[in-house]
Design a protein around this motif. Sequence first.
Motif, PDB file in Angstrom:
ATOM      1  N   PHE A 198      34.220  -6.841  30.060  1.00 26.11           N
ATOM      2  CA  PHE A 198      33.874  -5.233  31.052  1.00 26.11           C
ATOM      3  C   PHE A 198      32.627  -4.527  30.980  1.00 26.11           C
ATOM      4  O   PHE A 198      31.612  -4.053  31.633  1.00 26.11           O
ATOM      5  N   GLU A 199      32.409  -3.765  29.018  1.00 28.36           N
ATOM      6  CA  GLU A 199      31.741  -3.381  28.699  1.00 28.36           C
ATOM      7  C   GLU A 199      30.469  -3.801  28.925  1.00 28.36           C
ATOM      8  O   GLU A 199      29.416  -3.060  29.319  1.00 28.36           O
ATOM      9  N   LYS A 200      30.016  -5.503  28.668  1.00 27.17           N
ATOM     10  CA  LYS A 200      28.883  -5.906  28.992  1.00 27.17           C
ATOM     11  C   LYS A 200      28.201  -5.055  30.285  1.00 27.17           C
ATOM     12  O   LYS A 200      27.051  -5.676  30.729  1.00 27.17           O
ATOM     13  N   ALA A 201      29.125  -5.762  31.369  1.00 29.81           N
ATOM     14  CA  ALA A 201      28.941  -5.410  32.760  1.00 29.81           C
ATOM     15  C   ALA A 201      28.617  -4.470  33.055  1.00 29.81           C
ATOM     16  O   ALA A 201      27.799  -3.957  34.064  1.00 29.81           O
ATOM     17  N   ILE A 217      44.609  -5.316  30.677  1.00 30.34           N
ATOM     18  CA  ILE A 217      45.133  -5.345  31.799  1.00 30.34           C
ATOM     19  C   ILE A 217      43.808  -4.080  32.896  1.00 30.34           C
ATOM     20  O   ILE A 217      43.345  -5.164  33.822  1.00 30.34           O
ATOM     21  N   GLN A 218      43.384  -3.381  32.561  1.00 28.24           N
ATOM     22  CA  GLN A 218      42.343  -2.256  33.359  1.00 28.24           C
ATOM     23  C   GLN A 218      41.329  -2.508  32.950  1.00 28.24           C
ATOM     24  O   GLN A 218      40.441  -2.570  34.265  1.00 28.24           O
ATOM     25  N   ALA A 219      41.365  -3.360  31.834  1.00 27.23           N
ATOM     26  CA  ALA A 219      39.616  -3.588  32.523  1.00 27.23           C
ATOM     27  C   ALA A 219      39.195  -5.230  32.825  1.00 27.23           C
ATOM     28  O   ALA A 219      38.153  -4.670  33.879  1.00 27.23           O
ATOM     29  N   ALA A 220      40.601  -5.749  33.015  1.00 29.56           N
ATOM     30  CA  ALA A 220      40.405  -7.136  34.535  1.00 29.56           C
ATOM     31  C   ALA A 220      40.249  -6.402  35.843  1.00 29.56           C
ATOM     32  O   ALA A 220      39.005  -6.234  36.715  1.00 29.56           O
ATOM     33  N   LEU A 221      40.958  -4.854  35.944  1.00 27.91           N
ATOM     34  CA  LEU A 221      40.977  -4.603  37.368  1.00 27.91           C
ATOM     35  C   LEU A 221      39.604  -3.857  37.761  1.00 27.91           C
ATOM     36  O   LEU A 221      38.781  -4.375  38.416  1.00 27.91           O
ATOM     37  N   GLY A 222      39.007  -2.769  36.386  1.00 30.42           N
ATOM     38  CA  GLY A 222      37.006  -2.427  36.526  1.00 30.42           C
ATOM     39  C   GLY A 222      35.960  -4.076  37.293  1.00 30.42           C
ATOM     40  O   GLY A 222      35.595  -3.654  37.180  1.00 30.42           O
ATOM     41  N   LEU A 223      36.321  -4.776  36.168  1.00 29.91           N
ATOM     42  CA  LEU A 223      35.996  -6.246  36.077  1.00 29.91           C
ATOM     43  C   LEU A 223      36.201  -6.354  37.487  1.00 29.91           C
ATOM     44  O   LEU A 223      34.293  -6.496  37.488  1.00 29.91           O
ATOM     45  N   SER A 224      36.831  -6.403  38.037  1.00 30.36           N
ATOM     46  CA  SER A 224      36.199  -7.001  39.616  1.00 30.36           C
ATOM     47  C   SER A 224      36.235  -6.451  40.228  1.00 30.36           C
ATOM     48  O   SER A 224      35.363  -6.410  41.154  1.00 30.36           O
ATOM     49  N   GLN A 225      36.532  -4.284  40.560  1.00 27.57           N
ATOM     50  CA  GLN A 225      35.639  -3.676  41.465  1.00 27.57           C
ATOM     51  C   GLN A 225      34.671  -3.742  41.022  1.00 27.57           C
ATOM     52  O   GLN A 225      33.907  -2.869  42.169  1.00 27.57           O
ATOM     53  N   LEU A 226      33.798  -3.339  39.952  1.00 26.08           N
ATOM     54  CA  LEU A 226      32.822  -3.543  39.578  1.00 26.08           C
ATOM     55  C   LEU A 226      31.983  -4.432  40.488  1.00 26.08           C
ATOM     56  O   LEU A 226      30.341  -4.474  40.630  1.00 26.08           O
ATOM     57  N   THR A 278      26.750  -2.608  30.700  1.00 22.16           N
ATOM     58  CA  THR A 278      25.528  -2.072  30.984  1.00 22.16           C
ATOM     59  C   THR A 278      24.769  -2.781  30.855  1.00 22.16           C
ATOM     60  O   THR A 278      22.877  -2.527  31.345  1.00 22.16           O
ATOM     61  N   ASN A 279      24.950  -3.788  32.142  1.00 19.78           N
ATOM     62  CA  ASN A 279      23.958  -4.304  32.620  1.00 19.78           C
ATOM     63  C   ASN A 279      23.821  -3.669  33.667  1.00 19.78           C
ATOM     64  O   ASN A 279      23.148  -3.264  34.551  1.00 19.78           O
ATOM     65  N   LYS A 280      25.100  -2.918  34.670  1.00 17.56           N
ATOM     66  CA  LYS A 280      24.710  -2.050  35.959  1.00 17.56           C
ATOM     67  C   LYS A 280      24.072  -0.887  35.547  1.00 17.56           C
ATOM     68  O   LYS A 280      23.365  -0.301  36.284  1.00 17.56           O
ATOM     69  N   CYS A 281      24.068  -0.369  34.665  1.00 19.43           N
ATOM     70  CA  CYS A 281      23.871   1.271  34.304  1.00 19.43           C
ATOM     71  C   CYS A 281      21.891   0.744  33.591  1.00 19.43           C
ATOM     72  O   CYS A 281      21.874   1.853  33.151  1.00 19.43           O
ATOM     73  N   LYS A 282      21.982  -0.232  33.145  1.00 15.93           N
ATOM     74  CA  LYS A 282      20.386  -0.800  31.948  1.00 15.93           C
ATOM     75  C   LYS A 282      20.610  -0.182  31.243  1.00 15.93           C
ATOM     76  O   LYS A 282      19.317   1.225  30.849  1.00 15.93           O
ATOM     77  N   VAL A 283      21.495  -0.008  30.257  1.00 12.86           N
ATOM     78  CA  VAL A 283      21.898   0.620  28.717  1.00 12.86           C
ATOM     79  C   VAL A 283      22.338  -0.318  28.095  1.00 12.86           C
ATOM     80  O   VAL A 283      22.435  -1.381  28.265  1.00 12.86           O
ATOM     81  N   ASN A 284      22.515  -0.093  26.633  1.00 12.43           N
ATOM     82  CA  ASN A 284      22.170  -0.118  25.273  1.00 12.43           C
ATOM     83  C   ASN A 284      23.718  -1.105  25.089  1.00 12.43           C
ATOM     84  O   ASN A 284      24.509  -1.761  25.157  1.00 12.43           O
TER      85      ASN A 284
END
Length: 387
Positions: free
Chosen positions: A35-38, A249-258, A40-46
């Motif tokens: 989720f954190e990697k996704a 659990i939370q990260a899975a929901l966020g990754l899907s929503q993202l 960073t990719n979306k925000c173009k941040v490190n």
Amino acid sequence: MIPYGFQDITIQDIDAVTAVLKSNFLTQGPVIPSFEKAITNKCKVNYAVAVNSATSALHLACLALGLGKDDVLWTTPITFVASANCALYCGATVDFVDIDAKTYNLCPEKLEKKLELVSTSGGKLPAVVVPVHLSGQSCNMEKLHTLSVRYGFKIIEDASHAIGAKYKNKPVGNCQYSDITVFSFHPVKIITTGEGGVAVTNDKKLADKMRLLRSHGITRDPELMTHEPHGPWYYQQTDLGFNYRMTDIQAALGLSQLERLDKYIDKRQSLASQYDKLLAELPVTRPYQHPDSYSSYHLYIIRLQPDKTRASHPKVFSFLRKQGIGVNLHYIPVHTQPYYQQAGFSYGDFPEAEKYYTEAISLPLFPKIKPEEQTYIVNTLKQVLST
């Protein structure tokens, strides 16, 4: 009741969460770094550090920047109290800068004047400034960054409303003009993890510090320990941290929503445009959109025009609620809260924010609101404004 905001949960989201529930990890597993990697990719941040709320992210951001008891943090009075409270958690003090009359964000001109006044009078300049991207529209970050270089303060963008927004055609959260940016994933926000937040930065040291502090200040990395580990079980507490961790659990929901973030923003933009059309003839001020900003439209805030209607602000608000329309008010100026009044703030300190409070109403806005519901909301508003 038509709520002012509401989450959109799909079968894809449910399946993602269910997969975690069936896995070997419920708390600290492989989904959080994904989720954190996704992000960073979306925000173009490190770097991204996922936590259990945006409030926790603000606290960690302040600590990572070294905010302490001899420091001052400045923010806007039109925000949720967390944007100011994060400084108090660190033992620092808080002051405010009044808002811009058009965007309702922290006003860069008023910030500059206040910095000049404090500097020339020998007062204490802010160690950290927290601009808040109200409703999802970015502050004038280039101007704030210029001031930060001149006066030596750090910047934390409170972008709790602004995941998926853009500033100067770049994603909010790229941290070009700030040290750290914070997002919220509360259910009424653009995407949700149930409860949750994230802090993003381009500075590895800041990211490492926030990761350490989100988990009790404990490390299992031998390179960060004071001596060789006693064995594979060994860990060290090297700082005083907190339990601010997000779960898999939370990260899975966020990754899907993202994955649907861009669609959500497009939909909110479309719904806001529809409101603009429906409200065109009413005595209200519609949300101003700065050409440098592409808003995520977390909120659609109108302001009543008292000189053009006899209906009072409380009357309009109450009437809409009684008709099943879940309007809200974002926000009560922080400096008028009893806690902050006891700290020395008074009514009249920030007049533009106080004027805004007497006129602002957040209309319902969320991806699944129906066209007929928007029409009903505006027609009901028209009815009460004409009385």
